[in-house]
Design a protein around this motif. Structure first.
Motif, PDB file in Angstrom:
ATOM      1  N   ALA A  75       0.816  -1.173   0.065  1.00 39.42           N
ATOM      2  CA  ALA A  75      -0.020  -0.254  -0.128  1.00 39.42           C
ATOM      3  C   ALA A  75       0.915   1.096  -0.034  1.00 39.42           C
ATOM      4  CB  ALA A  75      -0.769   0.065   1.172  1.00 39.42           C
ATOM      5  N   ASN A  76       1.842   1.133   0.725  1.00 38.90           N
ATOM      6  CA  ASN A  76       2.681   2.574   0.920  1.00 38.90           C
ATOM      7  C   ASN A  76       3.607   2.810  -0.329  1.00 38.90           C
ATOM      8  OD1 ASN A  76       2.344   4.278   3.546  1.00 38.90           O
ATOM      9  ND2 ASN A  76       2.256   2.118   4.136  1.00 38.90           N
ATOM     10  N   LEU A  77       3.999   1.745  -0.969  1.00 46.46           N
ATOM     11  CA  LEU A  77       4.335   2.133  -2.218  1.00 46.46           C
ATOM     12  C   LEU A  77       3.678   2.743  -3.184  1.00 46.46           C
ATOM     13  CD1 LEU A  77       6.367  -1.394  -3.227  1.00 46.46           C
ATOM     14  CD2 LEU A  77       7.368   1.147  -2.751  1.00 46.46           C
ATOM     15  N   MET A  78       2.354   2.318  -3.307  1.00 46.63           N
ATOM     16  CA  MET A  78       1.328   3.016  -4.087  1.00 46.63           C
ATOM     17  C   MET A  78       0.891   4.239  -3.657  1.00 46.63           C
ATOM     18  SD  MET A  78      -1.193  -0.387  -4.778  1.00 46.63           S
ATOM     19  CE  MET A  78      -2.478   0.456  -5.584  1.00 46.63           C
ATOM     20  N   ILE A  79       0.988   4.428  -2.356  1.00 46.98           N
ATOM     21  CA  ILE A  79       0.564   5.818  -1.943  1.00 46.98           C
ATOM     22  C   ILE A  79       1.603   6.857  -2.292  1.00 46.98           C
ATOM     23  CG2 ILE A  79       0.326   7.216  -0.013  1.00 46.98           C
ATOM     24  CD1 ILE A  79      -0.860   4.446   1.491  1.00 46.98           C
ATOM     25  N   LYS A  80       2.939   6.292  -2.211  1.00 45.57           N
ATOM     26  CA  LYS A  80       4.188   7.186  -2.672  1.00 45.57           C
ATOM     27  C   LYS A  80       4.456   7.442  -3.901  1.00 45.57           C
ATOM     28  CE  LYS A  80       4.992   8.951   1.373  1.00 45.57           C
ATOM     29  NZ  LYS A  80       5.022  10.118   1.726  1.00 45.57           N
ATOM     30  N   PHE A  81       4.015   6.055  -4.802  1.00 43.88           N
ATOM     31  CA  PHE A  81       4.288   6.303  -6.038  1.00 43.88           C
ATOM     32  C   PHE A  81       3.073   5.678  -6.930  1.00 43.88           C
ATOM     33  CE2 PHE A  81       8.233   5.144  -3.743  1.00 43.88           C
ATOM     34  CZ  PHE A  81       8.809   6.193  -4.069  1.00 43.88           C
ATOM     35  N   PRO A  82       2.060   6.458  -7.072  1.00 44.90           N
ATOM     36  CA  PRO A  82       0.839   6.235  -7.555  1.00 44.90           C
ATOM     37  C   PRO A  82       1.000   5.463  -9.062  1.00 44.90           C
ATOM     38  CG  PRO A  82       0.535   8.399  -6.590  1.00 44.90           C
ATOM     39  CD  PRO A  82       2.079   7.909  -6.482  1.00 44.90           C
ATOM     40  N   PHE A  83       2.041   5.817  -9.627  1.00 43.58           N
ATOM     41  CA  PHE A  83       2.197   5.154 -11.071  1.00 43.58           C
ATOM     42  C   PHE A  83       2.365   3.908 -10.977  1.00 43.58           C
ATOM     43  CE2 PHE A  83       6.410   6.388  -9.782  1.00 43.58           C
ATOM     44  CZ  PHE A  83       7.155   5.386 -10.265  1.00 43.58           C
ATOM     45  N   LEU A  84       2.656   3.307  -9.833  1.00 43.61           N
ATOM     46  CA  LEU A  84       2.669   1.729  -9.693  1.00 43.61           C
ATOM     47  C   LEU A  84       1.427   1.016  -9.349  1.00 43.61           C
ATOM     48  CD1 LEU A  84       5.821   1.540  -7.175  1.00 43.61           C
ATOM     49  CD2 LEU A  84       5.921   1.119  -9.767  1.00 43.61           C
ATOM     50  N   LYS A  85       0.369   1.696  -9.410  1.00 44.49           N
ATOM     51  CA  LYS A  85      -0.978   1.176  -9.202  1.00 44.49           C
ATOM     52  C   LYS A  85      -1.223  -0.081  -9.946  1.00 44.49           C
ATOM     53  CE  LYS A  85      -5.771   2.127  -8.626  1.00 44.49           C
ATOM     54  NZ  LYS A  85      -6.818   3.093  -8.437  1.00 44.49           N
ATOM     55  N   GLY A  86      -1.268   0.204 -11.309  1.00 42.48           N
ATOM     56  CA  GLY A  86      -1.414  -1.050 -12.251  1.00 42.48           C
ATOM     57  C   GLY A  86      -0.676  -2.033 -12.126  1.00 42.48           C
ATOM     58  N   PHE A  87       0.621  -1.677 -11.962  1.00 41.58           N
ATOM     59  CA  PHE A  87       1.478  -3.030 -11.853  1.00 41.58           C
ATOM     60  C   PHE A  87       1.481  -3.667 -10.809  1.00 41.58           C
ATOM     61  CE2 PHE A  87       5.675  -4.420 -10.120  1.00 41.58           C
ATOM     62  CZ  PHE A  87       6.206  -5.195 -10.930  1.00 41.58           C
ATOM     63  N   ILE A  88       1.130  -3.091  -9.326  1.00 45.48           N
ATOM     64  CA  ILE A  88       0.876  -3.872  -8.177  1.00 45.48           C
ATOM     65  C   ILE A  88      -0.376  -4.684  -8.276  1.00 45.48           C
ATOM     66  CG2 ILE A  88       0.190  -3.405  -5.727  1.00 45.48           C
ATOM     67  CD1 ILE A  88       2.489  -1.203  -5.684  1.00 45.48           C
ATOM     68  N   ASN A  89      -1.512  -3.874  -8.893  1.00 40.25           N
ATOM     69  CA  ASN A  89      -3.008  -4.322  -8.944  1.00 40.25           C
ATOM     70  C   ASN A  89      -2.974  -5.753  -9.949  1.00 40.25           C
ATOM     71  OD1 ASN A  89      -3.776  -2.801  -7.031  1.00 40.25           O
ATOM     72  ND2 ASN A  89      -4.760  -1.410  -8.437  1.00 40.25           N
ATOM     73  N   LYS A  90      -2.307  -5.659 -11.052  1.00 42.69           N
ATOM     74  CA  LYS A  90      -2.172  -6.947 -11.903  1.00 42.69           C
ATOM     75  C   LYS A  90      -1.167  -7.831 -11.705  1.00 42.69           C
ATOM     76  CE  LYS A  90      -4.278  -3.828 -15.535  1.00 42.69           C
ATOM     77  NZ  LYS A  90      -3.980  -3.133 -16.827  1.00 42.69           N
ATOM     78  N   ILE A  91       0.075  -7.380 -11.214  1.00 46.64           N
ATOM     79  CA  ILE A  91       0.980  -8.444 -10.923  1.00 46.64           C
ATOM     80  C   ILE A  91       1.521  -8.837  -9.558  1.00 46.64           C
ATOM     81  CG2 ILE A  91       3.557  -8.992 -11.781  1.00 46.64           C
ATOM     82  CD1 ILE A  91       2.976  -7.193 -14.232  1.00 46.64           C
ATOM     83  N   VAL A  92       1.664  -7.660  -8.855  1.00 42.09           N
ATOM     84  CA  VAL A  92       2.314  -7.905  -7.610  1.00 42.09           C
ATOM     85  C   VAL A  92       1.289  -8.862  -6.737  1.00 42.09           C
ATOM     86  CG1 VAL A  92       3.024  -6.799  -5.308  1.00 42.09           C
ATOM     87  CG2 VAL A  92       3.926  -6.012  -7.553  1.00 42.09           C
ATOM     88  N   ILE A  93      -0.083  -8.419  -6.788  1.00 43.72           N
ATOM     89  CA  ILE A  93      -0.734  -9.311  -5.787  1.00 43.72           C
ATOM     90  C   ILE A  93      -1.296 -10.634  -6.214  1.00 43.72           C
ATOM     91  CG2 ILE A  93      -1.719  -6.944  -4.790  1.00 43.72           C
ATOM     92  CD1 ILE A  93      -4.336  -7.739  -6.445  1.00 43.72           C
TER      93      ILE A  93
END
Length: 478
Positions: free
Chosen positions: A411-429
């Motif tokens: 979560a805090n990666l996404m909050i600090k770097f919102p451009f990572l949202k798609g990458f985290i939602n589609k791949i990381v989780i």
């Protein structure tokens, strides 16, 4: 012989224990504290057996504390009395039935423990002391609660209790409580149960007199030379007229940076300005869930999205660092609703967003809801491996539980770097590198949050703090 040895589970000041210790010392008794592993605590107890060993016990840590008590009773028998106090035995008084536990203290402990120590020293019967449940000679004696105490009548918390633990004793951030009790009724919190327990026994939400608080702060400032204070009260501005006057006097007589906890819907332009002018460097407030349905209908938080956004904008405007409290894994919560919590934090840009895992704690309305709806089979105790950070009974049975945990740790990666949202939602989780995600989350905790928590640390102090954080995070439970 030490009259009272306190056991606590984390390397921070425990104000409740400090109050009890101060009252005991005022009446001529001796106290000590043990923190650490089971082996460390047992070794210290055996080396100098106290008259009473007291465990501050929250749900989740109760397994550890009871196991230590059992081992100590096996080694020392009736040479020592074991007493369990804190939220867990207050709401699970059946803990008295555990082997190794002699006494349970429910609610406030200061005068109950004092009366217990006085009775033991004088050889008097102690089975009828109010607030205590006592197991003796095969019988269990249950006693009613005494009225809530007058906090001004108590001596200031005993900070000398930690003299031998330098990381606590010389901490640059000293913790203080101005009052006790919370006037709100969030469904995930046991506050409403405490209020019901003490119904008719005094004013539940109370503050010390301003002069009493200022006196304590001045003593701490002169003796410990702290860089900042942390006011540990549940809601710092709950009584606005009181706190307005307090902060003005604080700014005149103490003039040190401080951190505090607030509610988003109580923050106004005037109060944000007052906080800034009087030295507030860090504010924390609870979002809990970014989904308004969950936050207000399930959690009974009664705080709107607009209040949260307005509160954050005021802190940005007045350049006050702030953090938010958030939870995941509520009964019935979906992955999409967890993402709502991340999204609102992205929108308001806190310095740090604390994400923990919801646990169904005893005597809370939300735990009863989870039981009634079949999300859990019991709210008697938590599983041994249930913690704020690793898992929960609910998420273990949730079809998206692992993804929710990965989203929490990212979560805090996404909050600090919102451009990572798609990458985290589609791949990381969807990738099971859970240890790595947890490590990254812990590192961000230190870099983004803890550096703000302890005001103006030196490099050596920061490294020492990271060490103690790692010890706390390893076993941090509910």
């Amino acid at each position: 012989m030490t009259d009272m040895l306190f056991v606590q589970n984390y390397y921070e000041q425990n104000i409740g224990i400090m109050y009890i210790s101060a009252l005991l010392k005022k009446h001529g008794f001796t106290t000590d504290v043990a923190i650490g592993s089971k082996k460390d605590i047992i070794r210290k107890t055996i080396k100098n057996p106290p008259r009473v060993i007291g465990f501050y016990c929250t749900t989740g840590f109760h397994h550890k504390n009871i196991a230590i008590a059992v081992e100590i009773k096996k080694l020392l028998g009736n040479r020592i009395r074991t007493i369990l106090g804190g939220p867990h035995p207050t709401f699970i008084p059946e803990a008295i039935e555990n082997e190794g536990i002699d006494i349970i203290c429910r609610g406030e402990g200061e005068y109950a423990v004092l009366e217990l120590i006085e009775s033991l020293n004088a050889g008097r019967d102690y089975t009828g002391i109010k607030n205590l449940i006592v197991k003796k000679d095969g019988k269990i004696y249950k006693n009613e609660l005494r009225p809530l105490c007058d906090m001004d009548a108590l001596p200031h918390p005993d900070r000398e209790l930690y003299r031998d633990i330098e990381s606590i004793y010389r901490n640059k951030r000293q913790e203080v409580m101005i009052g006790r009790g919370c006037c709100f009724d969030c469904a995930f919190c046991s506050n409403h149960a405490f209020k019901e327990l003490y119904k008719g026994k005094g004013v539940y939400t109370k503050c010390r007199t301003i002069s009493n608080v200022i006196d304590e702060l001045a003593l701490i400032k002169n003796k410990f030379n702290p860089s900042c204070f942390f006011f540990h009260d549940d809601v710092f501005l709950a009584k606005k007229s009181y706190f307005s006057e307090f902060l003005k006097i604080y700014n005149e007589k103490i003039r040190l940076p401080y951190a505090c906890l607030v509610r988003a819907d109580q923050m106004t332009e005037d109060y944000a300005k007052l906080l800034k002018e009087t030295g507030c460097y860090l504010v924390s407030f609870g979002i809990e869930s970014g989904n308004s349905r969950l936050r207000n209908m399930l959690l009974n938080k009664n705080v709107s999205d607009d209040s949260i956004v307005k509160c954050a904008s005021l802190f940005h405007k007045h350049r006050i660092s702030f953090m938010t409290f958030n939870m995941v894994g509520f009964p019935g919560e979906t992955l999409r609703e967890t993402l709502d919590t991340v999204d609102i934090n992205v929108r308001i840009r806190p310095n740090w967003a604390w994400f923990s895992i919801y646990q169904p704690l005893p005597s809370t309305k939300l735990a009863q809801f989870a039981l009634d709806k079949g999300y859990i089979s019991s709210i008697d105790v938590l599983a041994r491996d249930a913690t704020f950070h690793k898992s929960s009974i609910i998420l273990k049975n949730h079809p998206e539980g692992k993804k929710i945990l990965r989203l929490k740790n990212s979560a805090n990666l996404m909050i600090k770097f919102p451009f990572l949202k798609g990458f985290i939602n589609k791949i990381v989780i969807n990738m099971p590198f859970d240890g790595l995600y947890n490590l990254i989350d812990n590192l961000l905790y230190f870099i983004l949050y803890y550096s703000k928590l302890t005001y103006r640390q030196s490099g050596i102090e920061a490294i020492r703090s990271l060490y103690w954080i790692s010890r706390n995070m390893k076993n941090q439970e509910c």
